[in-house]
Every structure is written in structure tokens, then in C-alpha cells.
Write an enzyme that holds these catalytic residues in place. Structure first.
Site, PDB file in Angstrom:
ATOM      1  N   ASP A 106       5.219   8.463   1.440  1.00  0.00           N
ATOM      2  CA  ASP A 106       4.885   7.422   2.418  1.00  0.00           C
ATOM      3  C   ASP A 106       5.440   6.104   1.871  1.00  0.00           C
ATOM      4  OD1 ASP A 106       3.545   6.232   4.620  1.00  0.00           O
ATOM      5  OD2 ASP A 106       1.661   6.088   3.539  1.00  0.00           O
ATOM      6  N   VAL A 156      -0.937  11.642   9.807  1.00  0.00           N
ATOM      7  CA  VAL A 156      -0.963  13.075  10.122  1.00  0.00           C
ATOM      8  C   VAL A 156      -1.928  13.825   9.195  1.00  0.00           C
ATOM      9  CG1 VAL A 156       1.355  13.092  11.080  1.00  0.00           C
ATOM     10  CG2 VAL A 156       1.058  13.526   8.635  1.00  0.00           C
TER      11      VAL A 156
HETATM   12  P1  IMP Z   1       2.411   6.855  -1.048  1.00  0.00           P
HETATM   13  O1  IMP Z   1       2.121   6.492  -2.476  1.00  0.00           O
HETATM   14  O2  IMP Z   1       2.175   5.705  -0.120  1.00  0.00           O
HETATM   15  O3  IMP Z   1       3.765   7.472  -0.853  1.00  0.00           O
HETATM   16  O4  IMP Z   1       1.285   7.852  -0.596  1.00  0.00           O
HETATM   17  C1  IMP Z   1       1.323   9.179  -0.838  1.00  0.00           C
HETATM   18  C2  IMP Z   1      -0.044   9.797  -0.583  1.00  0.00           C
HETATM   19  O5  IMP Z   1      -0.753   9.138   0.489  1.00  0.00           O
HETATM   20  C3  IMP Z   1       0.139  11.217  -0.143  1.00  0.00           C
HETATM   21  O6  IMP Z   1       0.170  12.090  -1.236  1.00  0.00           O
HETATM   22  C4  IMP Z   1      -1.062  11.421   0.752  1.00  0.00           C
HETATM   23  O7  IMP Z   1      -2.181  11.849  -0.011  1.00  0.00           O
HETATM   24  C5  IMP Z   1      -1.356  10.074   1.341  1.00  0.00           C
HETATM   25  N1  IMP Z   1      -0.800   9.933   2.712  1.00  0.00           N
HETATM   26  C6  IMP Z   1       0.218   9.134   3.107  1.00  0.00           C
HETATM   27  N2  IMP Z   1       0.468   9.263   4.423  1.00  0.00           N
HETATM   28  C7  IMP Z   1      -0.434  10.177   4.883  1.00  0.00           C
HETATM   29  C8  IMP Z   1      -0.679  10.760   6.185  1.00  0.00           C
HETATM   30  O8  IMP Z   1      -0.045  10.471   7.210  1.00  0.00           O
HETATM   31  N3  IMP Z   1      -1.680  11.671   6.226  1.00  0.00           N
HETATM   32  C9  IMP Z   1      -2.414  12.043   5.136  1.00  0.00           C
HETATM   33  N4  IMP Z   1      -2.217  11.536   3.910  1.00  0.00           N
HETATM   34  C10 IMP Z   1      -1.229  10.604   3.779  1.00  0.00           C
END
Ligand code: IMP
Ligand code: MG
Length: 183
Positions: A106, A156
Site C-alpha cells: 500500500d 479490500v
Molecule cells: P503499507 O505499509 O502501507 O504498505 O501497508 C501494508 C499493510 O497494510 C498490509 O500488510 C495490510 O496489513 C494493510 N493494508 C493496506 N491496505 C489494505 C487493504 O486495502 N485492506 C486490508 N489491509 C490493508
């Protein structure tokens, strides 16, 4: 009592489409690591667990499996990039080819942090396989080496992904109805 499916506004990736993509990813990984000595496939708990279980059964070569549990501070729908290790790897990855399997990239902050931490352990190579990619939300300078689907900026759930620890066991990926969010 209303079932879990009633909280889903729409199905984004069906189980049939997931199955086909995961098979394809497994075949690509098998081919790409054909000459690798020791391949360690790492599941990032808990979100990657369903994807991981399906992916490893489509990798046709010897692998070692390991698990890591991390928690990133933040609210239930976004991460802050500050990551705490709850369970570290059991395997010493020094000199080995390592593939991190994650549910979604994300902002990229969680994986950027994790990658730097594992890189310091001197693996022979280190790559990331994320089932989902939300590039529109990227903050960290990082891309997955393998990804299943690029998705729009929607929250999602299912196939491992949760909202407040729920919906991980859905066998498809869906968009949650907005009235379900508490925050
Ligand atoms: P990042 O550090 O922002 O890339 O976040 C990664 C983590 O956020 C993932 O491993 C998920 O646990 C959570 N996450 C990010 N987007 C979503 C989503 O749309 N649904 C559920 N979990 C999400
Ligand atoms: Mg999560």
C-alpha cells in the site's frame, strides 16, 4: 444473524481469478529460481497466510518456509511504517535467496522497513511477492518484484486481508461496505 458476505459491497477478485493468477505466479517463481541453491519463502503473518498457502503449492522446487509476524503501528486501515517484530524468522538467511510473500503493498512503508532489516542479514538475494499492489498510495520508494493485481485505492478484505481482524477467511477479495468501518 447477518453473514460476513453481507458486509461486502462488491467482489474485486473472484476465487477463480485468484487461483489462475497464483498458479501463474508460482510458475514464474519456479522458473526464475531455477538455478538458486537455497530458496527461503517467507510468509508475513497474518495477512499473507492464505496467499502463501496457495502460492507455495505452485512452486515446483525445493524451498524452506519461514514465518514472520510484524505489527505496524497505525489505525486499522493504514500503516505508519513503524514496524514491530513479534515473531522473527527461525532460519538464518545469510547467503540464501529469500522471497518475502506479503498480502498487499500500500504505502510501501512496512515492506521498505522489512526489506532493509532483512537485507542487513546478508541474503544472496531478496525479493518481494505481493498479491495486491495499490501504487496510488505509495509513499516509500519500493515496488514488488512480483505482484498479482494492481488495485485502485479502495479498502479490500478477504483471502487473508482483514478489517479489524475480520474477513480474512473469505475466499475472494472484496470491497467492504463503507458503513462497516468504525473509524
Ligand atoms: P503499507 O505499509 O502501507 O504498505 O501497508 C501494508 C499493510 O497494510 C498490509 O500488510 C495490510 O496489513 C494493510 N493494508 C493496506 N491496505 C489494505 C487493504 O486495502 N485492506 C486490508 N489491509 C490493508
Ligand atoms: Mg493487516
Amino acid at each position: 444473524m447477518a453473514g460476513m458476505h453481507d458486509d461486502i459491497a462488491k467482489v474485486l477478485v473472484s476465487k477463480e481469478v485468484l487461483r489462475t493468477k497464483v498458479k501463474e505466479l508460482g510458475e514464474r517463481i519456479t522458473a526464475d529460481y531455477e538455478d538458486a541453491q537455497d530458496l527461503v519463502v517467507v510468509c508475513i503473518l497474518k495477512g499473507a497466510v492464505v496467499f502463501f498457502a496457495d502460492l507455495i503449492r505452485n512452486i515446483n522446487r525445493h524451498v524452506q518456509l519461514d514465518f514472520m509476524s510484524i505489527s505496524s503501528y497505525g489505525n486499522s486501515r493504514s500503516s505508519s511504517g513503524v514496524v514491530q517484530i513479534r515473531k522473527d524468522l527461525d532460519i538464518n538467511i545469510s547467503g540464501k535467496d529469500v522471497l518475502i510473500v506479503e498480502d498487499i503493498m500500500d504505502s510501501g512503508q512496512t515492506l521498505a522497513y522489512l526489506k532493509e532489516m532483512l537485507q542487513a542479514r546478508d541474503p544472496k538475494s531478496l525479493r518481494i511477492c505481493a498479491l495486491l499492489d495499490k501504487p496510488s498510495r505509495r509513499v516509500a520508494d519500493i515496488q514488488p518484484d512480483y505482484f498479482g493485481f494492481v488495485i485502485p485505492d479502495e479498502f479490500v478484505v478477504g483471502y487473508g486481508l482483514d478489517y479489524a481482524e475480520k474477513y480474512r477467511h473469505l475466499d475472494y477479495i472484496g470491497v467492504l461496505k463503507s458503513e462497516v468501518y468504525a473509524d
